[in-house]
Write an enzyme that holds these catalytic residues in place. Structure first.
Site, short mmCIF file in Angstrom:
data_model
loop_
_atom_site.label_atom_id
_atom_site.label_comp_id
_atom_site.label_asym_id
_atom_site.label_seq_id
_atom_site.Cartn_x
_atom_site.Cartn_y
_atom_site.Cartn_z
N HIS A 1 0.84 -1.20 0.00
CA HIS A 1 0.00 0.00 0.00
C HIS A 1 0.88 1.26 0.00
CE1 HIS A 1 -3.14 -2.55 2.36
NE2 HIS A 1 -3.63 -2.38 1.14
N LYS B 1 -16.86 -6.47 8.41
CA LYS B 1 -15.50 -6.98 8.41
C LYS B 1 -14.92 -6.90 9.81
CE LYS B 1 -12.06 -6.79 4.71
NZ LYS B 1 -11.63 -6.04 3.54
N ARG C 1 -2.50 -6.23 -8.09
CA ARG C 1 -1.44 -7.21 -7.85
C ARG C 1 -1.42 -8.30 -8.89
NH1 ARG C 1 -3.35 -7.85 -1.80
NH2 ARG C 1 -5.21 -7.31 -2.96
N SER D 1 -2.91 -7.60 3.45
CA SER D 1 -3.06 -7.37 4.90
C SER D 1 -3.39 -8.69 5.58
CB SER D 1 -4.17 -6.36 5.16
OG SER D 1 -3.87 -5.13 4.55
#
Ligand code: ADP
Length: 161
Positions: A18, A42, A91, A130
Site C-alpha cells: 500500500h 468486516k 497485484r 493485509s
C-alpha cells in the site's frame, strides 16, 4: 485543474505494498487522500482510529497525503467531496477482474470527469496482503520489511509476539 485522488481500502493494516502505491501516487497527483472504508461486517485487527493514526504517521513525511474514512456508497463520498481520481492497486489478474467490475459500476455513479486509476504493484510486493501479513505475524513469522516498521511494532504487540 488540480488532481485530487482518493486511495480506498480497509488497510487493516497498511502494508509496504500500500505504502509503495501511496508514495508513487503522491508524485503524480496534487493531493492524495487515503480513505479507509468502514465496513461493519468486516472483523478488523485494528480499530478505525488506530488505522487512521498509524497511516497518518507513516504518510506524514510525504506532505500532500492525508487520511480520512467513510461509510456508505463510495460514489456519494467521491461526488460530495470533489475527488476526481479514485486510485486502486493491482497485484494480479484476480485483482483486475474484481476492480474492472467495480470501476465500471462506479463510472455510472461518479460525477462527470471522475476516473478510476490503477497502479501496478511493484513486483516484490505482489504477494503482500493485509490478511497474509496478519496470519504470518500472528503465528510468529517474520514480516520485516513487508509492513512499515511502526505498524509492525503494533502488530507484534497485538499478537503478543
Ligand atoms: P480492500 O479490502 O478494499 O481490497 P485493501 O486494504 O486490501 O482493501 O486494499 C486497498 C487497495 O490496495 C486495493 O486496490 C488493493 O488492490 C491494493 N493493494 C493491496 N495490497 C497491495 C500490494 N501489495 N501492492 C499493490 N496494491 C495493493
Amino acid at each position: 485543474m488540480k488532481t485530487k485522488a482518493l486511495f480506498t481500502g480497509s488497510f487493516d493494516p497498511l502494508t509496504s505494498g500500500h505504502l509503495n502505491i501511496i508514495e508513487r501516487a503522491a508524485k503524480v497527483f496534487d493531493e492524495l487522500t487515503v480513505g479507509i472504508i468502514i465496513n461493519p461486517q468486516k472483523k478488523c485487527l485494528f480499530t478505525l482510529e488506530e488505522r487512521e493514526e498509524m497511516i497518518a504517521e507513516v504518510v506524514a513525511p510525504l506532505g500532500n497525503v492525508s487520511v480520512t474514512h467513510f461509510s456508505g456508497l463510495l460514489a456519494d463520498f467521491v461526488n460530495e467531496n470533489g475527488y476526481n481520481v479514485i486510485l486502486r492497486g493491482l497485484r494480479d489478474s484476480k485483482d483486475f477482474e474484481y476492480e474492472m467490475e467495480m470501476a465500471q459500476m462506479n463510472a455510472r455513479l461518479f460525477n462527470e470527469g471522475v476516473e478510476t486509476v490503477f497502479f501496478m504493484t511493484k513486483p516484490e510486493y505482489a504477494y503482500i496482503s493485509s490478511t497474509t501479513m496478519k496470519e504470518v505475524c500472528s503465528l510468529g513469522g517474520c514480516i520485516d520489511g513487508l509492513v512499515p516498521e511502526s505498524i509492525l511494532e503494533k502488530m507484534k504487540a497485538a499478537y503478543n509476539k
